[in-house]
Design a protein around this motif. Structure first.
Motif, PDB file in Angstrom:
ATOM      1  N   ARG A 277       0.826  -1.187   0.000  1.00  0.00           N
ATOM      2  CA  ARG A 277       0.000   0.000   0.000  1.00  0.00           C
ATOM      3  C   ARG A 277       0.870   1.251   0.000  1.00  0.00           C
ATOM      4  O   ARG A 277       1.811   1.354   0.778  1.00  0.00           O
ATOM      5  CB  ARG A 277      -0.907   0.015   1.240  1.00  0.00           C
TER       6      ARG A 277
ATOM      7  N   THR B  38       2.130   4.860   0.902  1.00  0.00           N
ATOM      8  CA  THR B  38       2.004   5.637   2.130  1.00  0.00           C
ATOM      9  C   THR B  38       2.498   7.064   1.922  1.00  0.00           C
ATOM     10  O   THR B  38       2.989   7.429   0.862  1.00  0.00           O
ATOM     11  CB  THR B  38       2.805   4.974   3.262  1.00  0.00           C
TER      12      THR B  38
ATOM     13  N   ALA C 269      -9.750   9.342  -1.178  1.00  0.00           N
ATOM     14  CA  ALA C 269      -9.799   7.906  -0.882  1.00  0.00           C
ATOM     15  C   ALA C 269      -8.390   7.319  -0.816  1.00  0.00           C
ATOM     16  O   ALA C 269      -8.059   6.548   0.092  1.00  0.00           O
ATOM     17  CB  ALA C 269     -10.632   7.173  -1.935  1.00  0.00           C
ATOM     18  N   ARG C 270      -7.532   7.710  -1.758  1.00  0.00           N
ATOM     19  CA  ARG C 270      -6.154   7.210  -1.744  1.00  0.00           C
ATOM     20  C   ARG C 270      -5.368   7.796  -0.579  1.00  0.00           C
ATOM     21  O   ARG C 270      -4.520   7.123   0.007  1.00  0.00           O
ATOM     22  CB  ARG C 270      -5.469   7.534  -3.069  1.00  0.00           C
TER      23      ARG C 270
ATOM     24  N   ARG D  87      -6.592   8.565   2.320  1.00  0.00           N
ATOM     25  CA  ARG D  87      -7.009   7.831   3.518  1.00  0.00           C
ATOM     26  C   ARG D  87      -6.308   6.475   3.589  1.00  0.00           C
ATOM     27  O   ARG D  87      -5.825   6.069   4.656  1.00  0.00           O
ATOM     28  CB  ARG D  87      -8.534   7.632   3.498  1.00  0.00           C
ATOM     29  N   LYS D  88      -6.217   5.777   2.466  1.00  0.00           N
ATOM     30  CA  LYS D  88      -5.540   4.485   2.441  1.00  0.00           C
ATOM     31  C   LYS D  88      -4.046   4.631   2.725  1.00  0.00           C
ATOM     32  O   LYS D  88      -3.416   3.729   3.269  1.00  0.00           O
ATOM     33  CB  LYS D  88      -5.750   3.811   1.088  1.00  0.00           C
TER      34      LYS D  88
END
Length: 253
Positions: free
Chosen positions: A26, A28, A62-63, A65-66
């Motif tokens: 993911r 960061t 959205a990205r 938050r991920k």
């Protein structure tokens, strides 16, 4: 040969401060120009967030938050008549992505504090779950319309008017954002009954604001987020994840 080439590319991207990836792949939060702070590093804090304004034309919330963005302070107003053109877009986008959001007001020294407070209240909806409102206090030497630079006593008096009006409306005690120079010039240490959001990108808060407690630290203006062009301010919350949840339950009604 191809494997070696890919390895070199990855090393170059890493050196340039591109967003890194966790073990699960993911993307960061990254930093284009990271600082090696003496003392506790920002990476050691459990909760991170961003602040945005009109300069961030597009944020993929959205990205973000991920990637680890858990909160966002969004510029709403400045002075008594300027509304940030991206406020509504960022406000809605953060909410849809599950990012805890709060609004801030940039103070203008040539407009009465009552007028500025009413403008902020008119612009920012009273929303359940929002973070406390923020008063952004810093000198603006590049303002083409206001060169006023009041004494610390006058500044503190005007701040009290704004802060109390906003608190009455939203039912939450506002947070004060400031810079080291303004903090010293205006004597903001007198606001011991307020929480602070402190900017310091070369030193830790302990070094830049000796003796001052703080809740948020803006540690870089060169942050990198996936899906968000350009640099972004990155912040940390001063506390553990458990304390973050406790703080939210007490302050964000």
């Amino acid at each position: 040969m191809r494997r070696a080439f890919l390895l070199i590319c990855l090393l170059i991207l890493s050196a340039c401060g591109a967003p890194s990836s966790d073990p699960g792949g993911r993307t960061t939060i990254g930093d284009r120009d990271p600082v090696n702070f003496r003392g506790r590093a920002p990476s050691s804090f459990a909760v991170r967030g961003i602040d945005v304004a009109r300069f961030q034309k597009k944020v993929d919330w959205a990205r973000a938050r991920k990637a680890g963005v858990e909160f966002a302070f969004i510029k709403a107003t400045e002075g008594g008549d300027l509304r940030d053109p991206m406020f509504r877009t960022h406000w809605r986008g953060a909410q849809r992505a599950g990012v805890r959001r709060g609004a801030y007001h940039f103070y203008y020294f040539c407009t009465p504090p009552e007028v500025q407070a009413r403008w902020f209240i008119r612009t920012v909806p009273k929303t359940a779950g929002a973070l406390p409102p923020v008063l952004d206090m810093e000198w603006n030497p590049f303002s083409p319309t206001c060169q006023r630079r009041p004494t610390g006593q006058i500044v503190r008096g005007e701040m009290r008017v704004f802060l109390e009006m906003v608190e009455r409306h939203y039912g939450q005690k506002p947070i004060i954002y400031t810079t080291p120079g303004f903090y010293d010039d205006a004597g903001l240490g007198a606001f011991s009954d307020y929480e602070f959001w402190l900017r310091t990108t070369a030193k830790t808060p302990r070094e830049a604001y000796p003796g001052q407690s703080w809740r948020f630290w803006q540690y870089t203006a060169t942050g990198i987020l996936p899906g968000t062009p350009g640099d972004v301010d990155i912040n940390v919350f001063n506390g553990s994840r458990d304390f973050w949840e406790s703080w939210l339950s007490q302050r964000a009604r």
